[in-house]
Design a protein around this motif. Structure first.
Motif, PDB file in Angstrom:
ATOM      1  N   ARG A 259      22.462 -14.809   8.426  1.00 38.64           N
ATOM      2  CA  ARG A 259      21.270 -15.181   7.866  1.00 38.64           C
ATOM      3  C   ARG A 259      21.257 -14.590   6.338  1.00 38.64           C
ATOM      4  O   ARG A 259      20.546 -15.146   5.581  1.00 38.64           O
ATOM      5  CB  ARG A 259      19.936 -14.923   8.591  1.00 38.64           C
ATOM      6  CG  ARG A 259      19.452 -15.830   9.447  1.00 38.64           C
ATOM      7  CD  ARG A 259      18.278 -15.786  10.176  1.00 38.64           C
ATOM      8  NE  ARG A 259      17.173 -15.608   9.150  1.00 38.64           N
ATOM      9  CZ  ARG A 259      15.866 -15.486   9.491  1.00 38.64           C
ATOM     10  NH1 ARG A 259      15.586 -14.835  10.843  1.00 38.64           N
ATOM     11  NH2 ARG A 259      15.063 -15.272   8.552  1.00 38.64           N
ATOM     12  N   CYS A 260      21.896 -13.394   6.150  1.00 36.75           N
ATOM     13  CA  CYS A 260      21.796 -12.817   5.232  1.00 36.75           C
ATOM     14  C   CYS A 260      22.990 -13.661   4.236  1.00 36.75           C
ATOM     15  O   CYS A 260      24.068 -13.602   4.454  1.00 36.75           O
ATOM     16  CB  CYS A 260      22.409 -11.269   5.274  1.00 36.75           C
ATOM     17  SG  CYS A 260      21.483 -10.132   6.409  1.00 36.75           S
ATOM     18  N   LYS A 261      22.371 -13.935   2.898  1.00 39.49           N
ATOM     19  CA  LYS A 261      23.309 -14.990   2.006  1.00 39.49           C
ATOM     20  C   LYS A 261      23.816 -14.037   0.910  1.00 39.49           C
ATOM     21  O   LYS A 261      24.864 -14.678   0.423  1.00 39.49           O
ATOM     22  CB  LYS A 261      22.103 -15.684   1.331  1.00 39.49           C
ATOM     23  CG  LYS A 261      21.455 -16.510   2.365  1.00 39.49           C
ATOM     24  CD  LYS A 261      22.264 -17.318   3.260  1.00 39.49           C
ATOM     25  CE  LYS A 261      21.433 -18.278   4.030  1.00 39.49           C
ATOM     26  NZ  LYS A 261      22.321 -18.949   5.192  1.00 39.49           N
ATOM     27  N   ASN A 262      23.689 -12.937   0.943  1.00 38.59           N
ATOM     28  CA  ASN A 262      24.484 -12.047  -0.086  1.00 38.59           C
ATOM     29  C   ASN A 262      24.654 -10.784   0.250  1.00 38.59           C
ATOM     30  O   ASN A 262      24.022 -10.354   1.375  1.00 38.59           O
ATOM     31  CB  ASN A 262      23.914 -12.048  -1.504  1.00 38.59           C
ATOM     32  CG  ASN A 262      22.547 -11.721  -1.584  1.00 38.59           C
ATOM     33  OD1 ASN A 262      22.183 -10.743  -1.147  1.00 38.59           O
ATOM     34  ND2 ASN A 262      21.643 -12.672  -2.074  1.00 38.59           N
ATOM     35  N   ARG A 263      25.144  -9.814  -0.312  1.00 35.81           N
ATOM     36  CA  ARG A 263      25.306  -8.331  -0.106  1.00 35.81           C
ATOM     37  C   ARG A 263      24.098  -7.556  -0.218  1.00 35.81           C
ATOM     38  O   ARG A 263      23.779  -6.671   0.759  1.00 35.81           O
ATOM     39  CB  ARG A 263      26.593  -7.659  -1.105  1.00 35.81           C
ATOM     40  CG  ARG A 263      27.777  -8.130  -0.621  1.00 35.81           C
ATOM     41  CD  ARG A 263      28.725  -7.281  -1.646  1.00 35.81           C
ATOM     42  NE  ARG A 263      30.295  -7.760  -1.723  1.00 35.81           N
ATOM     43  CZ  ARG A 263      30.571  -8.787  -2.202  1.00 35.81           C
ATOM     44  NH1 ARG A 263      29.999  -9.504  -2.997  1.00 35.81           N
ATOM     45  NH2 ARG A 263      31.886  -9.351  -2.007  1.00 35.81           N
ATOM     46  N   ASP A 264      23.170  -7.959  -1.173  1.00 35.75           N
ATOM     47  CA  ASP A 264      22.081  -7.237  -1.183  1.00 35.75           C
ATOM     48  C   ASP A 264      21.037  -7.510  -0.005  1.00 35.75           C
ATOM     49  O   ASP A 264      20.439  -6.404   0.655  1.00 35.75           O
ATOM     50  CB  ASP A 264      21.209  -7.779  -2.478  1.00 35.75           C
ATOM     51  CG  ASP A 264      21.670  -7.074  -3.683  1.00 35.75           C
ATOM     52  OD1 ASP A 264      22.413  -6.039  -3.529  1.00 35.75           O
ATOM     53  OD2 ASP A 264      21.689  -7.377  -4.857  1.00 35.75           O
ATOM     54  N   SER A 315      30.004  -0.748   7.781  1.00 36.03           N
ATOM     55  CA  SER A 315      29.696  -2.030   6.967  1.00 36.03           C
ATOM     56  C   SER A 315      29.175  -1.847   5.489  1.00 36.03           C
ATOM     57  O   SER A 315      29.334  -2.476   4.474  1.00 36.03           O
ATOM     58  CB  SER A 315      28.670  -2.705   7.709  1.00 36.03           C
ATOM     59  OG  SER A 315      29.033  -3.477   9.051  1.00 36.03           O
ATOM     60  N   ARG A 316      28.341  -0.606   5.524  1.00 35.56           N
ATOM     61  CA  ARG A 316      27.860  -0.202   4.055  1.00 35.56           C
ATOM     62  C   ARG A 316      29.216   0.046   3.145  1.00 35.56           C
ATOM     63  O   ARG A 316      29.111  -0.265   2.146  1.00 35.56           O
ATOM     64  CB  ARG A 316      26.725   1.108   4.451  1.00 35.56           C
ATOM     65  CG  ARG A 316      25.696   0.745   4.678  1.00 35.56           C
ATOM     66  CD  ARG A 316      24.815   1.968   4.937  1.00 35.56           C
ATOM     67  NE  ARG A 316      23.341   1.774   5.111  1.00 35.56           N
ATOM     68  CZ  ARG A 316      22.709   2.440   5.425  1.00 35.56           C
ATOM     69  NH1 ARG A 316      22.946   3.978   5.647  1.00 35.56           N
ATOM     70  NH2 ARG A 316      21.104   2.420   5.500  1.00 35.56           N
ATOM     71  N   ARG A 321      32.577  -1.341  -1.478  1.00 32.23           N
ATOM     72  CA  ARG A 321      33.807  -1.694  -1.726  1.00 32.23           C
ATOM     73  C   ARG A 321      33.967  -3.405  -2.309  1.00 32.23           C
ATOM     74  O   ARG A 321      34.922  -3.727  -2.667  1.00 32.23           O
ATOM     75  CB  ARG A 321      34.786  -1.216  -0.625  1.00 32.23           C
ATOM     76  CG  ARG A 321      35.056   0.191  -0.589  1.00 32.23           C
ATOM     77  CD  ARG A 321      35.922   0.511   0.435  1.00 32.23           C
ATOM     78  NE  ARG A 321      35.751   1.749   0.831  1.00 32.23           N
ATOM     79  CZ  ARG A 321      36.353   2.456   2.042  1.00 32.23           C
ATOM     80  NH1 ARG A 321      36.778   1.378   3.098  1.00 32.23           N
ATOM     81  NH2 ARG A 321      36.240   3.393   2.296  1.00 32.23           N
ATOM     82  N   ASN A 322      32.652  -3.906  -2.189  1.00 31.87           N
ATOM     83  CA  ASN A 322      32.828  -5.312  -2.622  1.00 31.87           C
ATOM     84  C   ASN A 322      33.623  -6.312  -1.757  1.00 31.87           C
ATOM     85  O   ASN A 322      34.306  -7.241  -2.166  1.00 31.87           O
ATOM     86  CB  ASN A 322      33.095  -5.607  -4.099  1.00 31.87           C
ATOM     87  CG  ASN A 322      32.135  -5.210  -5.030  1.00 31.87           C
ATOM     88  OD1 ASN A 322      30.800  -5.270  -4.804  1.00 31.87           O
ATOM     89  ND2 ASN A 322      32.328  -4.495  -6.217  1.00 31.87           N
ATOM     90  N   ALA A 323      33.681  -5.789  -0.443  1.00 32.43           N
ATOM     91  CA  ALA A 323      34.663  -6.622   0.651  1.00 32.43           C
ATOM     92  C   ALA A 323      34.061  -8.140   0.644  1.00 32.43           C
ATOM     93  O   ALA A 323      32.919  -8.316   0.290  1.00 32.43           O
ATOM     94  CB  ALA A 323      34.849  -5.906   1.867  1.00 32.43           C
ATOM     95  N   ASN A 324      34.765  -9.132   1.152  1.00 28.91           N
ATOM     96  CA  ASN A 324      34.466 -10.260   1.284  1.00 28.91           C
ATOM     97  C   ASN A 324      33.235 -10.427   2.251  1.00 28.91           C
ATOM     98  O   ASN A 324      33.198  -9.854   3.440  1.00 28.91           O
ATOM     99  CB  ASN A 324      35.451 -11.085   1.981  1.00 28.91           C
ATOM    100  CG  ASN A 324      35.082 -12.656   1.999  1.00 28.91           C
ATOM    101  OD1 ASN A 324      34.577 -12.982   3.234  1.00 28.91           O
ATOM    102  ND2 ASN A 324      35.144 -13.373   1.275  1.00 28.91           N
TER     103      ASN A 324
END
Length: 345
Positions: A259-264, A315-316, A321-324
């Motif tokens: 459900r999370c659409k982005n890293r933030d 995961s953090r 590291r801007n992983a996919n």
């Protein structure tokens, strides 16, 4: 603690740097604004002092500067800007105040820039910091501030705070116990919109002259896509996520994570998961009874908190590291599926 703060204010011995630390939801920001208002009113006639307190609450006092994170952190440029401003004389009273919210989010460079100001502060300058833990600050910074630890009130006081709100009694008691008396977190869970003070125990103190303190919106240079879920929805989603892990429902775990659409959004969800781990352990090890109406949360008592924390930390690191994003979510969902512990102990 409050008696000490009031004694210092009454004697005119205002410390140049104060840190209010504790769990989110304990009213750190509100207490910080209350104290800032009192500092800014020192030495003023009563009417002017009251106006100073009110303006501090509204965020429009010319001698109060509030610093918040821009994105995920507080930058060195932000700290340098406010410390530079602090060296100019106050516009109205005897002091100028810099309030740094979530000070643990300051980068190392920002903390070192703050340290220089803490070492040689102007006589009229006061720093007020809030943080979830002093450990998030450099040792050199901690050594130069007065640290006041804010703890949640007793569970009974938390329950009493919501008298008249028509909340289900069994759920209120359970959630209050789950959050160990944390009024803010309990409010967030039930979606109660009125704002709390630092804790119910502060009700009769003279510092309670400002009824509420609305936190100003943070300014960001490049805001991410707005989350579809607010704080309450994220909190409930984190609770359901841990319950699904404990109930051995990998599909539900994956569905909540995706459900999370982005890293933030994923970062915020993980933050709530971490905050819930002590409460999940309370369900498991102290036998907190889950009301039938909240039966879906009973699975929280069947997770392995240490394994969940390991998954979150991994995961953090990937997020930083801007992983996919899809790969991070897949890895997290698979790892959490292995965090079922089973049993009631």
């Amino acid at each position: 603690m409050l008696a000490l703060l009031e004694t210092m204010l009454a004697s005119g011995r205002v410390p140049h740097a104060v840190l209010f630390s504790g769990q989110q939801g304990c009213g750190l920001y509100t207490l910080a604004v209350l104290f800032a208002g009192e500092v800014l009113s020192v030495g003023l006639p009563e009417h002017a002092a009251q106006v100073a307190r009110q303006n501090a609450q509204k965020g429009i006092h010319p001698d109060l500067c509030v610093v918040q994170a821009e994105g995920a952190s507080i930058s060195v440029d932000q700290v340098r800007a406010v410390t530079s401003e602090l060296y100019t004389l106050p516009n109205q009273g005897s002091y100028k105040v810099v309030l740094i919210c979530d000070a643990q989010k300051m980068t190392a460079q920002a903390q070192n820039a703050l340290l220089k100001a803490l070492e040689e502060p102007p006589s009229h300058g006061v720093f007020i910091l809030t943080a979830d833990s002093p450990q998030g600050l450099l040792t050199t910074v901690r050594s130069r501030v007065m640290d006041f630890a804010i703890v949640p009130p007793p569970v009974d006081d938390c329950v009493a705070f919501f008298a008249g709100d028509s909340l289900p009694a069994d759920q209120l008691r359970f959630i209050s116990e789950l959050f160990e008396g944390n009024i803010g977190r309990t409010m967030q869970y039930f979606g109660v919109t009125r704002q709390n003070l630092a804790a119910a125990r502060f009700e009769q103190t003279s510092l309670r002259r400002v009824k509420s303190a609305k936190k100003p919106a943070a300014k960001t240079k490049s805001p991410a896509k707005k989350s579809e879920d607010g704080p309450r929805e994220r909190l409930q989603m984190a609770m359901k996520l841990l319950a699904a892990v404990g109930a051995q429902q990998p599909a539900a775990v994956a569905g909540l994570i995706y459900r999370c659409k982005n890293r933030d959004e994923l970062r915020l969800l993980l933050d709530d998961v971490v905050r819930l781990l002590p409460f999940a352990a309370k369900v498991r090890y102290q036998g907190a009874a889950v009301p039938p109406s909240l039966g879906e949360l009973s699975g929280m008592g069947r997770i392995a908190p240490d394994r969940v924390m390991t998954c979150v930390q991994a995961s953090r690191r990937y997020i930083e590291r801007n992983a996919n994003l899809a790969l991070v979510q897949a890895q997290l969902a698979a790892a959490l599926a292995q965090c079922y512990s089973g049993g009631s102990k």
